[in-house]
Design a protein around this motif. Structure first.
Motif, short mmCIF file in Angstrom:
data_model
loop_
_atom_site.label_atom_id
_atom_site.label_comp_id
_atom_site.label_asym_id
_atom_site.label_seq_id
_atom_site.Cartn_x
_atom_site.Cartn_y
_atom_site.Cartn_z
N LYS A 95 -5.96 4.44 -6.34
CA LYS A 95 -6.92 4.61 -5.23
C LYS A 95 -8.08 3.63 -5.35
CE LYS A 95 -9.09 8.23 -2.52
NZ LYS A 95 -8.52 7.77 -1.26
N LYS A 96 -8.34 3.12 -6.54
CA LYS A 96 -9.37 2.10 -6.71
C LYS A 96 -8.95 0.79 -6.03
CE LYS A 96 -12.62 2.62 -8.93
NZ LYS A 96 -13.95 3.10 -8.56
N ASN A 155 0.85 -1.18 0.00
CA ASN A 155 0.00 0.00 0.00
C ASN A 155 0.89 1.24 0.00
OD1 ASN A 155 -1.72 2.16 0.64
ND2 ASN A 155 -3.06 0.84 1.81
N GLN A 172 -3.93 16.99 -6.12
CA GLN A 172 -4.67 16.26 -7.14
C GLN A 172 -5.45 17.17 -8.08
OE1 GLN A 172 -6.95 13.76 -4.52
NE2 GLN A 172 -8.82 14.88 -4.95
N LYS A 186 -7.86 1.88 -1.07
CA LYS A 186 -8.92 2.84 -0.72
C LYS A 186 -8.44 3.97 0.19
CE LYS A 186 -12.02 0.38 -2.87
NZ LYS A 186 -12.28 0.67 -4.24
N ASN A 187 -7.46 3.71 1.04
CA ASN A 187 -7.00 4.74 1.97
C ASN A 187 -5.82 5.55 1.43
OD1 ASN A 187 -5.13 2.69 2.16
ND2 ASN A 187 -4.88 2.84 4.37
N LEU A 188 -5.52 5.40 0.16
CA LEU A 188 -4.43 6.16 -0.46
C LEU A 188 -4.74 7.65 -0.40
CD1 LEU A 188 -1.83 6.31 -2.22
CD2 LEU A 188 -3.32 6.13 -4.20
N LYS A 189 -3.79 8.43 0.04
CA LYS A 189 -3.91 9.88 0.08
C LYS A 189 -3.10 10.46 -1.07
CE LYS A 189 -5.96 9.91 4.15
NZ LYS A 189 -7.22 9.26 4.06
N MET A 190 -3.59 11.60 -1.60
CA MET A 190 -2.91 12.29 -2.69
C MET A 190 -2.71 13.75 -2.33
SD MET A 190 -4.63 11.07 -6.22
CE MET A 190 -6.25 10.61 -5.62
#
Length: 110
Positions: free
Chosen positions: A82-83, A62, A93, A86-90
């Motif tokens: 992110k699909k 992750n 953007q 789910k908890n991926l931060k950007m």
């Protein structure tokens, strides 16, 4: 290039991409950022003089956070990741507005 590199990381054999130095002078240093994203995913790479080697991995880690560096292609790749994570931060953007203002709305539909 970024998304292709991620796909190659799931291949059976190592992938060798030549002519990658041109990626250093885009909206960001896409070569550096691609290597950084692959590393966050747990993918081993090797860069030597205009050649990037990508070694396959069975399972991605992750990545937690991806800074787009204001580059719309990195932002869209992070949106696709992110699909999966789910908890991926950007960070940064909103730069997708440059080429695909509805990207994040459209990717939610998939």
């Amino acid at each position: 290039f970024i998304l292709l590199s991620i796909l190659l990381a799931k291949g059976k054999n190592k992938s060798i991409i030549e002519g990658v130095d041109r990626l250093k002078n885009k909206e960001s240093n896409r070569l550096k950022e691609t290597i950084s994203i692959l590393k966050k995913l747990g993918v081993k790479t090797k860069y030597t003089k205009n050649v990037l080697t990508i070694y396959p991995t069975k399972k991605f880690k992750n990545p937690q956070l991806i800074d787009t560096k204001g580059d719309h292609r990195i932002a869209m790749t992070a949106g696709i990741l992110k699909k999966i994570f789910k908890n991926l931060k950007m960070k940064n953007q909103s730069c997708v507005k440059k080429t695909y203002p509805n990207f994040f709305n459209d990717i939610k539909k998939i």
